[in-house]
Design an enzyme around this catalytic site. Structure first.
Site, PDB file in Angstrom:
ATOM      1  N   GLU A  57       0.831  -1.211   0.000  1.00  0.00           N
ATOM      2  CA  GLU A  57       0.000   0.000   0.000  1.00  0.00           C
ATOM      3  C   GLU A  57       0.857   1.250   0.000  1.00  0.00           C
ATOM      4  O   GLU A  57       0.586   2.215  -0.737  1.00  0.00           O
ATOM      5  CB  GLU A  57      -0.921   0.015   1.230  1.00  0.00           C
ATOM      6  CG  GLU A  57      -1.857  -1.179   1.318  1.00  0.00           C
ATOM      7  CD  GLU A  57      -1.300  -2.300   2.165  1.00  0.00           C
ATOM      8  OE1 GLU A  57      -2.078  -2.855   2.959  1.00  0.00           O
ATOM      9  OE2 GLU A  57      -0.098  -2.616   2.045  1.00  0.00           O
ATOM     10  N   CYS A  80      -2.243  -3.652   7.220  1.00  0.00           N
ATOM     11  CA  CYS A  80      -1.807  -3.854   8.596  1.00  0.00           C
ATOM     12  C   CYS A  80      -2.045  -2.592   9.414  1.00  0.00           C
ATOM     13  O   CYS A  80      -2.156  -1.482   8.879  1.00  0.00           O
ATOM     14  CB  CYS A  80      -0.339  -4.260   8.640  1.00  0.00           C
ATOM     15  SG  CYS A  80       0.813  -2.928   8.210  1.00  0.00           S
ATOM     16  N   CYS A  89       0.054   0.392   7.638  1.00  0.00           N
ATOM     17  CA  CYS A  89      -0.466   0.763   6.321  1.00  0.00           C
ATOM     18  C   CYS A  89      -1.801   1.492   6.440  1.00  0.00           C
ATOM     19  O   CYS A  89      -2.131   2.327   5.595  1.00  0.00           O
ATOM     20  CB  CYS A  89      -0.624  -0.486   5.454  1.00  0.00           C
ATOM     21  SG  CYS A  89       0.945  -1.243   4.995  1.00  0.00           S
ATOM     22  N   SER A 173      18.364 -43.164 -11.265  1.00  0.00           N
ATOM     23  CA  SER A 173      17.236 -42.242 -11.406  1.00  0.00           C
ATOM     24  C   SER A 173      17.542 -41.050 -12.298  1.00  0.00           C
ATOM     25  O   SER A 173      16.783 -40.073 -12.291  1.00  0.00           O
ATOM     26  CB  SER A 173      16.803 -41.744 -10.017  1.00  0.00           C
ATOM     27  OG  SER A 173      17.877 -41.058  -9.379  1.00  0.00           O
ATOM     28  N   TRP A 175      17.784 -39.765 -16.030  1.00  0.00           N
ATOM     29  CA  TRP A 175      16.808 -38.854 -15.477  1.00  0.00           C
ATOM     30  C   TRP A 175      15.420 -39.396 -15.753  1.00  0.00           C
ATOM     31  O   TRP A 175      15.172 -39.901 -16.854  1.00  0.00           O
ATOM     32  CB  TRP A 175      16.939 -37.446 -16.094  1.00  0.00           C
ATOM     33  CG  TRP A 175      18.216 -36.760 -15.766  1.00  0.00           C
ATOM     34  CD1 TRP A 175      19.331 -36.682 -16.528  1.00  0.00           C
ATOM     35  CD2 TRP A 175      18.501 -36.018 -14.570  1.00  0.00           C
ATOM     36  NE1 TRP A 175      20.305 -35.943 -15.909  1.00  0.00           N
ATOM     37  CE2 TRP A 175      19.814 -35.522 -14.693  1.00  0.00           C
ATOM     38  CE3 TRP A 175      17.807 -35.723 -13.418  1.00  0.00           C
ATOM     39  CZ2 TRP A 175      20.423 -34.755 -13.703  1.00  0.00           C
ATOM     40  CZ3 TRP A 175      18.403 -34.963 -12.440  1.00  0.00           C
ATOM     41  CH2 TRP A 175      19.691 -34.487 -12.586  1.00  0.00           C
ATOM     42  N   ARG A 212      19.100 -23.573  -9.234  1.00  0.00           N
ATOM     43  CA  ARG A 212      20.035 -23.194 -10.288  1.00  0.00           C
ATOM     44  C   ARG A 212      19.293 -22.897 -11.592  1.00  0.00           C
ATOM     45  O   ARG A 212      19.478 -23.597 -12.593  1.00  0.00           O
ATOM     46  CB  ARG A 212      21.075 -24.290 -10.510  1.00  0.00           C
ATOM     47  CG  ARG A 212      21.871 -24.662  -9.282  1.00  0.00           C
ATOM     48  CD  ARG A 212      22.989 -25.652  -9.546  1.00  0.00           C
ATOM     49  NE  ARG A 212      22.520 -26.887 -10.169  1.00  0.00           N
ATOM     50  CZ  ARG A 212      21.996 -27.912  -9.505  1.00  0.00           C
ATOM     51  NH1 ARG A 212      21.828 -27.832  -8.189  1.00  0.00           N
ATOM     52  NH2 ARG A 212      21.609 -29.006 -10.140  1.00  0.00           N
ATOM     53  N   GLY A 302      12.974 -39.545  -0.806  1.00  0.00           N
ATOM     54  CA  GLY A 302      12.369 -40.509  -1.720  1.00  0.00           C
ATOM     55  C   GLY A 302      11.013 -41.040  -1.293  1.00  0.00           C
ATOM     56  O   GLY A 302      10.301 -40.431  -0.477  1.00  0.00           O
TER      57      GLY A 302
END
Length: 367
Positions: A57, A80, A89, A173, A175, A212, A302
């Protein structure tokens, strides 16, 4: 989730867009957008940018291109009314001469919780609550659960084949999912506060658990959480690399020497109660993470860890990536645990969304 009401006005839709842009990036605060409208024109807008910066705000009012007296402000969270890192605010709205306030939903923070609305109404402003509520709550689902329960919002995420396998029969695993899914995953990690795996995933896959995007280490990294009740985390594990923080949750059964070794390797070691079967108590872990201002926890497996979270009904949301592959055999499954004894007891997700990620399919739903 709240039931969808009528679509928000174009002004609230813009405020929601501003909030969505910051989703998950301003934790432990809420992602909030605000728009100031006068004579049917937007004359100012802003969003909360993080701790120590003006609230949405205040930012919107500061950006106005003309006098805001008599204007209407649209904001995705109740203004707030308390002094924190910034001023209330509600007072900024009153000082600016705003005549009407539209906000999406009440802020469950005990310092606000309807007091902001009351302050504005007592000052004579017209106040309307509920516009765009369902979307605003979705944007801040982590903030809302944390403020209401003290625990983080838990997202179970896995990539599985069409027959529900997360690895080949050998355990390989890499991919299951395709490059588009991996790119999405790294971008998503920049928007969550912590990412958890069981120690078996650390031993078998040796992940870094960093964000990443574009193959670049992001400035904002999630807290890496390893649940290790057996002391199997290697001191040269990938989760102990780079400057991202790591927390290892264990029990009192582990020796002081091992805890010291992990601490010297760069981890924060937290001793938690066990669950009666010599494993870390997951409710105790969630309580701890809540005290550490973790609003969103991404559980990446997992299968045993996922099974424990589902069995204990601790999951709020699921990101299931389905790859067009068949493995067969006794390969590891995405979710293990006790499971449902009959189909009537199986967890059925709601508010389903389906998205293509290259050749993969992302299914998102709430528990």
């Amino acid at each position: 989730m709240s039931e969808a009401g009528p679509p928000p006005s174009e002004y609230m839709a813009r405020a929601l867009e501003l909030a969505r842009e910051m989703q998950g990036r301003v934790s432990p605060g809420a992602s909030v957008g605000a728009v100031v409208v006068k004579d049917g024109r937007i004359i100012g807008e802003g969003s909360y940018q993080g701790r120590g910066t003006p609230h949405a705000e205040v930012a919107a009012l500061a950006s106005t291109t003309e006098d805001a007296r008599g204007a209407t402000i649209y904001v995705t969270l109740e203004p707030c009314c308390h002094h924190g890192n910034t001023g209330p605010c509600t007072e900024a709205v009153l000082e600016a001469g705003i005549a009407e306030v539209h906000f999406s939903h009440v802020d469950p923070d005990a310092r606000v919780a309807g007091k902001g609305q009351k302050r504005l109404e007592e000052a004579g402003l017209r106040v309307f609550a509920g516009e765009g509520e369902a979307e605003a709550r979705r944007i801040n689902e982590g903030y809302l659960k944390h403020r209401e329960t003290g625990r983080p919002f838990v997202i179970a995420k896995f990539a599985a084949t069409l027959d529900g396998k997360i690895a080949a029969t050998s355990g390989d695993s890499r991919w299951v999912s395709g490059p588009e899914t991996r790119a999405w995953s790294h971008e998503w990690r920049t928007r969550i506060d912590a990412i958890a795996v069981g120690v078996s995933t650390v031993v078998v896959d040796n992940p870094q658990l960093t964000a990443r995007p574009g193959d670049q280490l992001a400035d904002r990294q999630p807290l890496r959480v390893v649940i290790d009740s057996k002391g199997r985390t290697p001191k040269d594990a990938g989760v102990l690399s780079c400057d991202a923080k790591t927390l290892i949750a264990t029990t009192a059964a582990l020796s002081d020497a091992w805890r010291t070794e992990m601490t010297e390797a760069g981890a924060r070691v937290e001793v938690l109660p066990d669950d009666g079967s010599s494993r870390v108590s997951l409710p105790a872990l969630l309580d701890l993470l809540g005290r550490l201002d973790v609003l969103t926890l991404l559980v990446e497996g997992g299968g045993v860890l996922h099974g424990s979270f589902f069995d204990q009904k601790l999951v709020d949301k699921v990101h299931a990536v389905i790859a067009p592959m068949i493995v067969g055999g006794d390969a590891p499954s995405a979710v293990v645990g006790r499971g449902a004894e009959c189909m009537a007891d199986a967890l059925r997700l709601r508010d389903i969304e389906v998205e293509r990620l290259g050749e993969d399919v992302l299914i998102t739903g709430y528990c």
